[in-house]
Design an enzyme around this catalytic site. Structure first.
Site, PDB file in Angstrom:
ATOM      1  N   GLU A 262      -4.552  17.126 -21.134  1.00 53.41           N
ATOM      2  CA  GLU A 262      -4.943  17.078 -22.542  1.00 53.41           C
ATOM      3  C   GLU A 262      -5.249  18.482 -23.052  1.00 53.41           C
ATOM      4  O   GLU A 262      -5.790  19.290 -22.296  1.00 53.41           O
ATOM      5  CB  GLU A 262      -6.174  16.172 -22.710  1.00 53.41           C
ATOM      6  CG  GLU A 262      -5.904  14.715 -22.362  1.00 53.41           C
ATOM      7  CD  GLU A 262      -7.112  13.812 -22.583  1.00 53.41           C
ATOM      8  OE1 GLU A 262      -8.119  14.281 -23.173  1.00 53.41           O
ATOM      9  OE2 GLU A 262      -7.056  12.649 -22.179  1.00 53.41           O
ATOM     10  N   HIS A 280      -7.609  10.572 -27.285  1.00 53.29           N
ATOM     11  CA  HIS A 280      -8.942  10.615 -26.680  1.00 53.29           C
ATOM     12  C   HIS A 280     -10.027  10.380 -27.734  1.00 53.29           C
ATOM     13  O   HIS A 280     -10.924  11.212 -27.935  1.00 53.29           O
ATOM     14  CB  HIS A 280      -9.170  11.950 -25.954  1.00 53.29           C
ATOM     15  CG  HIS A 280     -10.165  11.824 -24.824  1.00 53.29           C
ATOM     16  ND1 HIS A 280     -10.069  12.552 -23.668  1.00 53.29           N
ATOM     17  CD2 HIS A 280     -11.272  11.055 -24.683  1.00 53.29           C
ATOM     18  CE1 HIS A 280     -11.079  12.240 -22.858  1.00 53.29           C
ATOM     19  NE2 HIS A 280     -11.818  11.323 -23.464  1.00 53.29           N
TER      20      HIS A 280
END
Length: 305
Positions: A262, A280
């Site tokens: 990420e 997220h």
């Protein structure tokens, strides 16, 4: 007596800084620092308050001459080198309860989005296609939810699922038989859960034991047509194997809020019609961000003062 100095290096609810000051700390809010910039200034601080953007590496910790505590406003501390912090005598804190409800609700929201193909149905409807016959969903009522991890967040998901008239099977080595009865869930081993579950949701920390817990081998043990939701950690899932299972139909659908790398700009799971992805967002509610910011400020202040 000199006031302890705290650096808030990630965007945080402004009430956090107010609490630090009320408790007798000096606070600087400097966000968006590069590692080199953080390394240059970290030596003058006693406390460092972070969220997920700041990566506290050994290199950063080596430059910490006064640091006593790192506070992570959130659950995971993956972005802190814990052994290096321990070696320096720096205490690492987190706020494990502040965003539990928010993350649990996101998992339930993704389960519904998956069951009724909401994102794609929305996109096609807004494009003027009126795809009334193009989407056939499934009910969650009466289905079995497999819970991998039955801690703070998992237990909340279980209670919500039971309220939706689902059956819940839980795998968690730390779940006692008494606690399972109290939660109203069936305690099971992983193979049993994989074989029974119509939906699987993950709520476990990332450890050597849980990494790739949904491996190619374990995905093959699932009930054909299972739907899988992950709001915990991306590395719990073998993403390449998951893609294969989604393409083959072994897994009917997947909803993922977390990814092995990420920010995720590319990922094996992207582009599949039976996948829902969010960036997220598990802890992204006004209430949760205020909760974790206040909690980390209170905990760090109590330690420093």
């Amino acid at each position: 007596m000199t006031k302890p100095k705290v650096l808030i290096s990630d965007k945080m609810d402004p009430n956090a800084a107010a609490i630090f000051r009320e408790r007798g700390c000096e606070v600087d809010e400097i966000t968006g620092l590069t590692p080199d910039e953080l390394k240059e200034i970290i030596g003058k601080y006693d406390g460092l308050a972070i969220r997920s953007s700041t990566k506290v590496t050994k290199d950063i910790l080596d430059a910490c001459t006064n640091l006593k505590v790192i506070g992570r406003a959130g659950i995971g501390v993956d972005n802190v080198d814990i052994p290096a912090a321990s070696a320096k005598g720096v205490v690492v804190m987190n706020t494990p309860f502040g965003n539990s409800i928010t993350t649990a609700e996101h998992a339930i929201a993704l389960m519904f989005a998956l069951a009724r193909q909401l994102p794609e149905a929305n996109a096609q409807t807004q494009a003027g296609l009126w795809p009334k016959n193009g989407f056939m969903g499934v009910e969650v009522t009466g289905k079995t939810l497999g819970l991998i991890g039955a801690g703070n967040i998992g237990s909340i998901v279980a209670s919500r699922a039971l309220g939706l008239k689902m059956k819940v099977v839980a795998f968690d080595p730390f779940l006692t038989a008494e606690r399972a009865v109290e939660m109203g869930v069936e305690k099971a081993d992983l193979d049993t859960l994989l074989a029974k579950a119509d939906f699987i949701t993950l709520h476990t920390p990332l450890t050597d034991q849980t990494r790739n817990i949904l491996s190619k081998e374990n995905l093959a043990k699932t009930k054909k047509g299972v739907r899988i939701i992950n709001c915990a950690r991306g590395e719990l899932v073998d993403e390449a194997a998951m893609r294969d299972a989604l393409v083959s139909g072994q897994v009917a659908g997947g909803a993922f809020d977390v990814f092995s790398e990420e920010p995720a700009t590319t990922n094996p799971l992207f582009g599949l019609p039976n996948v829902v992805c969010t960036p997220h967002l598990g802890a992204s509610t006004t209430e949760a961000q205020e909760n974790v910011a206040l909690q980390v400020a209170e905990q760090m202040s109590d330690y420093l003062i």
